[in-house]
Design a protein around this motif. Structure first.
Motif, PDB file in Angstrom:
ATOM      1  N   THR A  37       0.779  -1.284   0.077  1.00 56.44           N
ATOM      2  CA  THR A  37       0.098   0.147   0.079  1.00 56.44           C
ATOM      3  C   THR A  37       0.926   1.114   0.094  1.00 56.44           C
ATOM      4  OG1 THR A  37      -0.234  -0.308   2.445  1.00 56.44           O
ATOM      5  CG2 THR A  37      -1.904  -0.875   0.985  1.00 56.44           C
ATOM      6  N   SER A  38       1.661   1.131   0.970  1.00 57.18           N
ATOM      7  CA  SER A  38       2.850   2.489   0.753  1.00 57.18           C
ATOM      8  C   SER A  38       3.527   3.026  -0.428  1.00 57.18           C
ATOM      9  CB  SER A  38       3.738   2.622   1.893  1.00 57.18           C
ATOM     10  OG  SER A  38       3.088   2.480   3.216  1.00 57.18           O
ATOM     11  N   GLU A  39       4.087   1.668  -0.921  1.00 54.70           N
ATOM     12  CA  GLU A  39       4.697   1.811  -2.439  1.00 54.70           C
ATOM     13  C   GLU A  39       3.752   2.271  -3.357  1.00 54.70           C
ATOM     14  OE1 GLU A  39       7.482  -0.976  -5.406  1.00 54.70           O
ATOM     15  OE2 GLU A  39       6.408  -1.931  -3.346  1.00 54.70           O
ATOM     16  N   THR A  40       2.549   1.548  -3.405  1.00 53.16           N
ATOM     17  CA  THR A  40       1.757   2.119  -4.434  1.00 53.16           C
ATOM     18  C   THR A  40       1.375   3.447  -4.176  1.00 53.16           C
ATOM     19  OG1 THR A  40       0.818  -0.316  -4.606  1.00 53.16           O
ATOM     20  CG2 THR A  40      -0.620   1.560  -5.455  1.00 53.16           C
ATOM     21  N   GLN A  41       1.090   3.858  -3.090  1.00 52.98           N
ATOM     22  CA  GLN A  41       0.784   5.267  -2.702  1.00 52.98           C
ATOM     23  C   GLN A  41       1.702   6.294  -3.490  1.00 52.98           C
ATOM     24  OE1 GLN A  41       1.184   6.440   1.368  1.00 52.98           O
ATOM     25  NE2 GLN A  41      -0.273   8.139   1.400  1.00 52.98           N
ATOM     26  N   SER A  42       3.069   5.790  -3.124  1.00 51.15           N
ATOM     27  CA  SER A  42       4.344   6.518  -3.446  1.00 51.15           C
ATOM     28  C   SER A  42       4.232   6.688  -4.936  1.00 51.15           C
ATOM     29  CB  SER A  42       5.424   6.182  -3.111  1.00 51.15           C
ATOM     30  OG  SER A  42       6.519   6.840  -3.609  1.00 51.15           O
ATOM     31  N   LYS A  49       1.522   9.010  -6.384  1.00 48.55           N
ATOM     32  CA  LYS A  49       1.962  10.438  -6.236  1.00 48.55           C
ATOM     33  C   LYS A  49       2.828  10.690  -7.190  1.00 48.55           C
ATOM     34  CE  LYS A  49       1.155  10.774  -1.109  1.00 48.55           C
ATOM     35  NZ  LYS A  49       2.009  11.389   0.102  1.00 48.55           N
ATOM     36  N   SER A  50       3.915   9.895  -7.638  1.00 49.02           N
ATOM     37  CA  SER A  50       4.844  10.351  -8.886  1.00 49.02           C
ATOM     38  C   SER A  50       4.063  10.438 -10.066  1.00 49.02           C
ATOM     39  CB  SER A  50       5.949   9.153  -8.794  1.00 49.02           C
ATOM     40  OG  SER A  50       6.568   9.205  -7.635  1.00 49.02           O
ATOM     41  N   LEU A  51       3.170   9.620 -10.284  1.00 51.34           N
ATOM     42  CA  LEU A  51       2.425   9.471 -11.586  1.00 51.34           C
ATOM     43  C   LEU A  51       1.589  10.831 -11.736  1.00 51.34           C
ATOM     44  CD1 LEU A  51       1.981   7.403 -13.877  1.00 51.34           C
ATOM     45  CD2 LEU A  51       0.014   6.959 -12.792  1.00 51.34           C
ATOM     46  N   ALA A  52       0.956  11.011 -10.551  1.00 56.57           N
ATOM     47  CA  ALA A  52       0.099  12.066 -10.578  1.00 56.57           C
ATOM     48  C   ALA A  52       0.836  13.755 -10.717  1.00 56.57           C
ATOM     49  CB  ALA A  52      -0.732  12.207  -9.294  1.00 56.57           C
ATOM     50  N   ALA A  53       1.770  13.616 -10.072  1.00 59.27           N
ATOM     51  CA  ALA A  53       2.786  14.600 -10.290  1.00 59.27           C
ATOM     52  C   ALA A  53       3.008  14.847 -11.745  1.00 59.27           C
ATOM     53  CB  ALA A  53       3.750  14.749  -9.060  1.00 59.27           C
ATOM     54  N   GLY A  54       3.541  14.002 -12.333  1.00 61.69           N
ATOM     55  CA  GLY A  54       4.040  13.819 -13.383  1.00 61.69           C
ATOM     56  C   GLY A  54       2.751  14.261 -14.498  1.00 61.69           C
ATOM     57  N   PHE A  55       1.644  14.128 -14.350  1.00 58.57           N
ATOM     58  CA  PHE A  55       0.562  14.100 -15.273  1.00 58.57           C
ATOM     59  C   PHE A  55       0.115  15.912 -15.221  1.00 58.57           C
ATOM     60  CE2 PHE A  55       0.392   9.958 -16.101  1.00 58.57           C
ATOM     61  CZ  PHE A  55      -0.532   9.682 -17.099  1.00 58.57           C
ATOM     62  N   GLU A  96      -6.757  11.787 -10.656  1.00 53.97           N
ATOM     63  CA  GLU A  96      -7.920  11.354  -9.988  1.00 53.97           C
ATOM     64  C   GLU A  96      -7.984  10.071  -8.986  1.00 53.97           C
ATOM     65  OE1 GLU A  96     -10.657  12.759  -7.748  1.00 53.97           O
ATOM     66  OE2 GLU A  96     -10.410  13.756  -9.224  1.00 53.97           O
ATOM     67  N   ILE A  97      -7.440   8.933  -9.906  1.00 55.35           N
ATOM     68  CA  ILE A  97      -7.096   7.583  -9.229  1.00 55.35           C
ATOM     69  C   ILE A  97      -6.350   7.898  -7.952  1.00 55.35           C
ATOM     70  CG2 ILE A  97      -6.183   5.311  -9.370  1.00 55.35           C
ATOM     71  CD1 ILE A  97      -7.024   5.443 -12.651  1.00 55.35           C
ATOM     72  N   SER A  98      -5.401   8.774  -7.975  1.00 54.88           N
ATOM     73  CA  SER A  98      -4.182   8.904  -7.000  1.00 54.88           C
ATOM     74  C   SER A  98      -4.946   9.407  -5.815  1.00 54.88           C
ATOM     75  CB  SER A  98      -3.154   9.882  -7.393  1.00 54.88           C
ATOM     76  OG  SER A  98      -2.026  10.048  -6.482  1.00 54.88           O
ATOM     77  N   ASN A  99      -5.992  10.569  -6.064  1.00 55.34           N
ATOM     78  CA  ASN A  99      -6.482  11.121  -4.829  1.00 55.34           C
ATOM     79  C   ASN A  99      -7.404  10.212  -4.434  1.00 55.34           C
ATOM     80  OD1 ASN A  99      -5.423  13.850  -5.584  1.00 55.34           O
ATOM     81  ND2 ASN A  99      -7.133  14.312  -6.860  1.00 55.34           N
ATOM     82  N   GLU A 133      -5.445   7.720  -2.223  1.00 55.72           N
ATOM     83  CA  GLU A 133      -5.448   8.281  -0.781  1.00 55.72           C
ATOM     84  C   GLU A 133      -6.422   8.420   0.041  1.00 55.72           C
ATOM     85  OE1 GLU A 133      -2.567   9.769   0.269  1.00 55.72           O
ATOM     86  OE2 GLU A 133      -1.399   9.238  -1.543  1.00 55.72           O
ATOM     87  N   SER A 134      -7.720   8.552  -0.251  1.00 57.03           N
ATOM     88  CA  SER A 134      -8.998   8.356   0.536  1.00 57.03           C
ATOM     89  C   SER A 134      -9.272   7.117   0.885  1.00 57.03           C
ATOM     90  CB  SER A 134     -10.254   8.829  -0.107  1.00 57.03           C
ATOM     91  OG  SER A 134      -9.814  10.086  -0.597  1.00 57.03           O
ATOM     92  N   LEU A 135      -8.969   5.821   0.164  1.00 59.14           N
ATOM     93  CA  LEU A 135      -9.229   4.548   0.424  1.00 59.14           C
ATOM     94  C   LEU A 135      -8.140   4.342   1.609  1.00 59.14           C
ATOM     95  CD1 LEU A 135     -10.066   3.289  -3.062  1.00 59.14           C
ATOM     96  CD2 LEU A 135     -11.577   3.184  -1.247  1.00 59.14           C
ATOM     97  N   LEU A 136      -6.863   4.641   1.259  1.00 59.35           N
ATOM     98  CA  LEU A 136      -5.903   4.271   2.200  1.00 59.35           C
ATOM     99  C   LEU A 136      -6.074   4.789   3.523  1.00 59.35           C
ATOM    100  CD1 LEU A 136      -3.172   2.819   2.492  1.00 59.35           C
ATOM    101  CD2 LEU A 136      -1.909   4.945   1.723  1.00 59.35           C
ATOM    102  N   ALA A 137      -6.338   6.056   3.635  1.00 64.44           N
ATOM    103  CA  ALA A 137      -6.736   6.801   4.841  1.00 64.44           C
ATOM    104  C   ALA A 137      -7.846   6.070   5.762  1.00 64.44           C
ATOM    105  CB  ALA A 137      -7.086   8.175   4.599  1.00 64.44           C
ATOM    106  N   GLU A 138      -8.772   5.667   4.998  1.00 62.50           N
ATOM    107  CA  GLU A 138     -10.068   4.811   5.647  1.00 62.50           C
ATOM    108  C   GLU A 138      -9.563   3.548   5.999  1.00 62.50           C
ATOM    109  OE1 GLU A 138     -14.631   3.687   5.214  1.00 62.50           O
ATOM    110  OE2 GLU A 138     -13.941   5.599   4.586  1.00 62.50           O
ATOM    111  N   HIS A 139      -8.612   2.883   5.223  1.00 59.26           N
ATOM    112  CA  HIS A 139      -8.206   1.397   5.475  1.00 59.26           C
ATOM    113  C   HIS A 139      -7.123   1.554   6.844  1.00 59.26           C
ATOM    114  CE1 HIS A 139      -6.696  -2.514   4.926  1.00 59.26           C
ATOM    115  NE2 HIS A 139      -5.335  -1.812   5.414  1.00 59.26           N
ATOM    116  N   ASN A 140      -6.474   2.680   6.893  1.00 60.33           N
ATOM    117  CA  ASN A 140      -5.618   2.685   8.328  1.00 60.33           C
ATOM    118  C   ASN A 140      -6.060   3.537   9.288  1.00 60.33           C
ATOM    119  OD1 ASN A 140      -3.551   1.282   6.919  1.00 60.33           O
ATOM    120  ND2 ASN A 140      -2.631   3.360   5.957  1.00 60.33           N
TER     121      ASN A 140
END
Length: 161
Positions: free
Chosen positions: A25-30, A33-39, A92-95, A98-105
């Motif tokens: 989950t953390s690696e995918t989050q990172s 984020k890189s992908l979203a920044a690039g886009f 938007e997938i990245s956003n 983030e929400s799903l991960l926050a809820e999960h954790n």
């Protein structure tokens, strides 16, 4: 401008579930984020909207650009998005991820106030009961209430807030 959330939600949920199953989950989050920044870069937006390049050519260029910055799950996501002509929803997938991960954790902070000092064994038993009911990631804080007159244990009540 079109609302991209409905389009992005199934992809975000799928990559989140895969990341949870794979323990990444953390690696995918990172990676996301890189992908979203690039886009956000004009060169990327121009690339994904290029009328002269095929989907596979766009995917090859994106894979080259993000080589080493994204994990295998995100690479697979890029492939699925390119195939379905949905690359514009990556941020938007990245956003949503983030929400799903926050809820999960999510963690609960539970404060328990008790009127008498408990033995260490009783405190641990109380904590384990609370963790069992409210989740292993909960934070439990036991505190002693100071009262002026003695209280009989059979008349005590414990409330969890």
């Amino acid at each position: 401008m079109q609302d991209l959330v409905p389009l992005a939600r199934p992809y975000a949920k799928a990559i989140f579930d895969a990341a949870v199953d794979g323990g990444s989950t953390s690696e995918t989050q990172s990676s996301l984020k890189s992908l979203a920044a690039g886009f956000k870069e004009k060169a990327i937006t121009d690339l994904i909207s290029s009328p002269t390049l095929s989907r596979s050519e766009i995917l090859k260029k994106l894979t080259s650009i993000f080589d080493g910055e994204v994990n295998e799950l995100v690479e697979n996501l890029l492939g699925a998005l390119a195939e379905n002509d949905r690359l514009e929803i990556c941020p938007e997938i990245s956003n949503l991820y983030e929400s799903l991960l926050a809820e999960h954790n999510k963690q609960l902070d539970i404060d328990v106030s008790i009127p008498v000092d408990l033995s260490d064994e009783s405190k641990e038993g109380l904590k384990q009961s609370i963790l069992k009911k409210y989740g292993e990631t909960s934070n439990i804080n036991l505190s002693l209430i100071h009262i002026s007159e003695p209280t009989r244990p059979e008349r005590m009540a414990v409330s969890v807030v």
